[in-house]
Design a protein around this motif. Structure first.
Motif: not given
Length: 341
Positions: A45-46, A48, A52, A93, A298, A301-304, A307
């Motif tokens: 994810i980091e 991607m 960020p 995290w 996706y 790109k909503d990483r939180s 993950v």
């Protein structure tokens, strides 16, 4: 000596002592496994594509001259800890996760913990009911097809299984929508509730449940049938019949119990699917479930969100594997006793 003392029935813990120890050991082993899996997911994810920083800031906050924009970016990068080493960010995290802080969502513009539980529950309501329905029907049909091998009943459900396995879920969904929502106009096209309050809420559940049930039913029937056919060929089944046992006793007490051993495998695989296995169905019906949320996360790109959802899916897979092993031991005592009679 007291007769009750000589023939004292073993307690539940004594009977399943090895199983309890095995479950405890497996639960402990889940901890390092989920740490490794979460590290892999966090890494993916980091890295991607995309900046960020854009996930945390609005474009209006990065306006001004080139020097001002650079200073603002450096300020926010330092404030958010994006310049820290990767392993430090991963540890931070996990620290936030243990405190119940799941991050901040870009697409929802609020903390992830405020809404993600509702999306999981929405997926659970549809998929758990569909799985129980499909599993119950497949047990009955699979057993009857195996017992009546090569009959019209068996041939008909074999054709159904082949068609069900061949047809993708989106085709089944479109077909049911066309019949029940467009032609007959009995059910709504999509959504979860009627904003006007005209249609009852349960009608919105029918089509998604039908699609997931039909998609699961075909492979389950085929699996149960093949498992039963294999068991019915065994010598002990012929011996039980030769002794004059009732056919229902032979089928359900002797044959089906042993046929359950490979069937238990499917239950473990279906557990993660209760939440994330119906992404296509949820998108077709605009169902507010975790599959639909993951697709949106996706796209933006909503990483939180990504993950947390992926780590939870991994945890469900590990729990499913544990339930498989527990199921084996409950169905077959030889597994529980380590192969000793």
């Amino acid at each position: 000596m007291n007769h009750d003392t000589l023939y004292k029935k073993p307690s539940l813990y004594e009977k399943y002592r090895k199983l309890v120890k095995y479950i405890a050991k497996r639960l402990v082993l889940i901890i390092p496994v989920i740490l490794i899996i979460s590290l892999i997911i966090f890494t993916i994810i980091e890295f991607m594509p995309g900046d960020p920083l854009n996930a945390f800031l609005n474009p209006e906050e990065l306006t001004g001259t080139a020097e001002e924009v650079i200073k603002k970016r450096e300020f926010f990068i330092e404030k958010l800890g994006l310049d820290d080493p990767f392993i430090i960010r991963f540890g931070r995290w996990w620290g936030q996760l243990l405190r119940g802080e799941l991050g901040y969502s870009v697409i929802k513009n609020r903390p992830v913990k405020d809404f993600i539980g509702r999306y999981f529950f929405n997926s659970f309501k549809v998929n758990i009911f569909s799985f129980v329905l499909a599993f119950s029907i497949s047990i009955y049909i699979g057993i009857k097809s195996a017992v009546k091998k090569n009959s019209w009943f068996d041939k008909g459900w074999t054709i159904f299984s082949i068609l069900g396995i061949s047809l993708p879920h989106f085709f089944i969904a479109m077909l049911l929508i066309f019949i029940f929502a467009i032609i007959l106009r009995l059910l709504p096209l999509s959504g979860m509730v009627d904003p006007m309050g005209i249609r009852p809420t349960y009608q919105y559940y029918i089509l998604p449940i039908m699609v997931v049930t039909l998609g699961s039913l075909a492979p389950l029937i085929k699996y149960v049938r093949n498992s039963m056919l294999e068991v019915l060929k065994q010598d002990y089944i012929r011996t039980a019949r030769a002794k004059g046992l009732n056919e229902k006793v032979v089928i359900y007490r002797h044959a089906f119990r042993n046929a359950l051993i490979p069937i238990v495998t499917l239950i473990g695989f279906w557990i993660p699917g209760l939440f994330g296995g119906s992404i296509i169905v949820e998108n077709i019906f605009v169902w507010p479930g975790i599959g639909n949320l993951m697709r949106q996360a996706y796209d933006f790109k909503d990483r939180s969100v990504l993950v947390i959802a992926l780590v939870f899916m991994a945890l469900l897979t590990l729990i499913g594997n544990l339930m498989q092993d527990v199921g084996y031991s409950l169905v077959d005592p030889r597994v529980r006793e380590g192969g000793k009679k």
